[in-house]
Design an enzyme around this catalytic site. Structure first.
Site, mmCIF file in Angstrom:
data_model
loop_
_atom_site.group_PDB
_atom_site.id
_atom_site.type_symbol
_atom_site.label_atom_id
_atom_site.label_comp_id
_atom_site.label_asym_id
_atom_site.label_seq_id
_atom_site.Cartn_x
_atom_site.Cartn_y
_atom_site.Cartn_z
ATOM 1 N N SER A 227 0.852 -1.187 0.000
ATOM 2 C CA SER A 227 0.000 0.000 0.000
ATOM 3 C C SER A 227 0.892 1.243 0.000
ATOM 4 O O SER A 227 1.730 1.397 -0.880
ATOM 5 C CB SER A 227 -0.960 -0.055 1.197
ATOM 6 O OG SER A 227 -1.986 0.893 1.070
ATOM 7 N N GLU A 352 -8.782 -4.762 -4.838
ATOM 8 C CA GLU A 352 -8.146 -3.762 -3.986
ATOM 9 C C GLU A 352 -9.131 -2.706 -3.491
ATOM 10 O O GLU A 352 -8.942 -2.114 -2.432
ATOM 11 C CB GLU A 352 -7.014 -3.066 -4.757
ATOM 12 C CG GLU A 352 -5.860 -3.969 -5.160
ATOM 13 C CD GLU A 352 -4.893 -4.250 -4.038
ATOM 14 O OE1 GLU A 352 -5.129 -3.792 -2.912
ATOM 15 O OE2 GLU A 352 -3.891 -4.937 -4.299
ATOM 16 N N HIS A 444 -7.711 -5.594 -0.400
ATOM 17 C CA HIS A 444 -6.475 -4.888 -0.099
ATOM 18 C C HIS A 444 -5.914 -5.390 1.230
ATOM 19 O O HIS A 444 -6.635 -5.520 2.212
ATOM 20 C CB HIS A 444 -6.776 -3.386 -0.014
ATOM 21 C CG HIS A 444 -5.575 -2.523 0.193
ATOM 22 N ND1 HIS A 444 -4.588 -2.382 -0.751
ATOM 23 C CD2 HIS A 444 -5.198 -1.744 1.248
ATOM 24 C CE1 HIS A 444 -3.668 -1.550 -0.308
ATOM 25 N NE2 HIS A 444 -4.005 -1.157 0.920
#
Length: 549
Positions: A227, A352, A444
């Site tokens: 991330s 995601e 995610h």
């Protein structure tokens, strides 16, 4: 030979290893053939600031964990919003059995926070016959939250698999990424705002100078992150003075929101934060007031214009183009081959966007169209033709997936391959057997517990991973997937190539063949991950760089 009967020998070996590594590094030679390193929790290890004593890892006594080691001076008082300075030394032996405070951030953390947070953690095998590759973790959290001591990032299993693992804290949000005209004026580089990136570089310098004492090889350091940590990997690969500090990179679910801001735009945001602190633009010495303000007041001032990156509103805390740390537009630098051309693994998860869009009120097609036309006016017609507004929840998930993750991941892979660096692309599509997995799919951050081997069954006792991924009903399938992913990551750190005998072959990425590895219960090559969505991201970058909304 019993470890507990060889304290004197252990101390001698550890000190010789540290001194030898320093001499070799000074001569420009990495300690690839250093003597055996033996670590013992009863025997301190010498690092730059003094002696530290670790403890056996809770999950495996054959791994020693050293936590809360300072790699830079506390960035407080006059050092707030300055590049990191050398760590202060200490007398005696520092207890390195606990992690210490995390960096200042907004709520949700049941652990102490402090500006004095530039600390790192090391996990290493008790015994190493030859120096081990180093995996250097940069945590995610949107550049606003998180820490290197989150339990999901426990490095025990990766260390047991053959690596030395380092996780770090770095300054976040307003403390790590505030730019201001007065800060730029006091800088010899005319730059401000990238203090969090500079912290990462300082921690890498600490690794270069000290990791041999833990059995690590300073000539085989791989930075990896997820991330915002993946975006930080992309950014550190552009920092000129980070060259030579790392030799491979793994960027998971790359996040680069705001990283193309020019310095003047970042400084304007800083002026607004100073105003929220009661320091007008014409204040004679705004830095004195900004540095004297309490941390809680500074954070509150930055929150006064908080917004959402997915609505493209509010303050943006991220690296900026300051002409020094990030010399020019990052995407242009990548496309010109001006990054550090080290081997790269990059990739993304199957959905995601699902974790990011929770709470967004987009109940129907009309609301989806209004969202697209408001947030992405220049691309609205193309986006509405591409996404299925009849399924608004899935559509907005896919918008975030494409425009915040698929585009950056593919751009990174393509640019690195074009620069001649060996590159591998993955697509993690395994749905974890957790509540989040059931609701959000291969969301995610779902891959993190697989990469670190921190899967915790619901019926197990002991420590639970915090925050990002809850415990789950993990099976042998999950355990096997985790073991395979860890093997790829450690092999890559060791050799610059994730492939070895006994692992499913992972084809190198080439834009012409566009091959990747599907990571799920069945591991197999595939082609063409998110090409259409990434094309929309490319179009968005063109509009942004052209001054269009």
């Amino acid at each position: 030979m019993s470890i507990h009967k060889t304290h004197t020998r252990t101390a001698l070996v550890t000190r010789i290893a540290a001194v030898t590594a320093g001499l070799l590094l000074a001569a420009g030679v990495f300690a690839a053939a250093a003597a055996q390193t033996v670590l013992d929790p009863e025997t301190p290890v010498m690092v730059g600031g003094g002696a530290v004593r670790g403890a056996p890892a809770a999950r495996n006594a054959d791994v020693i964990a050293f936590k809360g080691i300072p790699y830079a001076a506390p960035p407080v008082g006059d050092l707030r919003w300055r590049p990191p300075q050398p760590a202060h030394g200490w007398q005696g032996v520092r207890d390195a059995s606990t992690s210490g405070p995390i960096c200042i951030q907004n709520g949700g953390q049941d652990v102490p926070q402090d500006e004095d947070c530039l600390l790192l953690n090391v996990w290493a095998p008790r015994e190493t016959g030859a120096p081990r590759p180093v995996l250097f973790w940069i945590h995610g959290g949107g550049y606003t939250g998180g820490s290197g001591s989150t339990a999901i990032y426990d490095g025990t299993q990766l260390a047991a698999d053959g690596a030395v693992v380092v996780t770090i804290n770095y300054r976040l949000n307003v403390f790590g990424f505030l730019a201001h005209p007065a800060l730029s004026a006091e800088s010899p580089h005319g730059a401000s705002g990238n203090y969090g990136l500079l912290d990462m570089v300082a921690a890498l310098e600490w690794v270069r100078d000290n990791i041999a004492a833990f059995g690590g090889d300073p000539g085989r350091v791989t930075i990896f992150g997820e991330s915002a940590g993946g975006g930080a990997v992309m950014s550190v690969m552009l920092v000129p003075h980070a060259g030579g500090l790392f030799h491979g990179a793994i960027a998971q679910s790359n996040w680069i929101n705001g990283w193309d801001r020019e310095l003047d735009a970042a400084e304007a945001q800083g002026v607004r934060v100073a105003a929220a602190l009661g320091l007008a633009e014409d204040t004679e010495d705004p830095l004195a007031g900004m540095r004297a303000a309490g941390a809680a007041d500074v954070l509150a001032a930055s929150n006064a214009d908080a917004g959402s990156p997915f609505l493209r509103t509010g303050n943006v805390w991220a690296p900026n183009v300051d002409g020094w740390v990030v010399p020019e537009d990052p995407l242009a630098m990548y496309r010109a081959g001006r990054q550090h051309a080290v081997p790269l693994i990059t990739g993304l998860n199957g959905n995601e966007g699902s974790l990011m869009t929770r709470g967004m009120d987009i109940p129907d097609a009309a609301a989806f169209e209004a969202y697209v036309r408001s947030v992405y006016p220049a691309l609205a017609d193309d986006m509405l033709a591409h996404y299925d507004a009849a399924s608004p929840a899935a559509a907005v998930d896919k918008v975030v997936h494409d425009l915040y993750f698929a585009g950056p991941v593919r751009a990174h892979a393509e640019a690195q391959a074009a620069a001649g660096a060996p590159t591998w692309l993955y697509h993690f599509t395994h749905v974890p057997p957790t509540a989040w997995g059931a609701a959000l799919g291969a969301h995610h951050a779902a891959e993190l517990v697989y990469v670190f081997g921190t899967l915790t069954r619901r019926d197990e006792g002991g420590e639970r991973p915090l925050g990002l991924t809850p415990v789950g009903d993990y099976t042998d399938t999950d355990t096997a997937l985790s073991a395979t992913m860890r093997a790829y990551w450690v092999q890559f750190a060791a050799t610059g190539d994730p492939n070895r005998e006994g692992l499913p072959p992972w084809p190198a990425f080439d834009p012409e063949t566009d091959r990747h590895l599907e990571l799920s219960a069945a591991i197999a090559p595939g082609t063409g991950v998110d090409t259409a969505g990434a094309a929309l991201w490319e179009a968005l970058q063109a509009t942004r760089r052209g001054g269009v909304n």
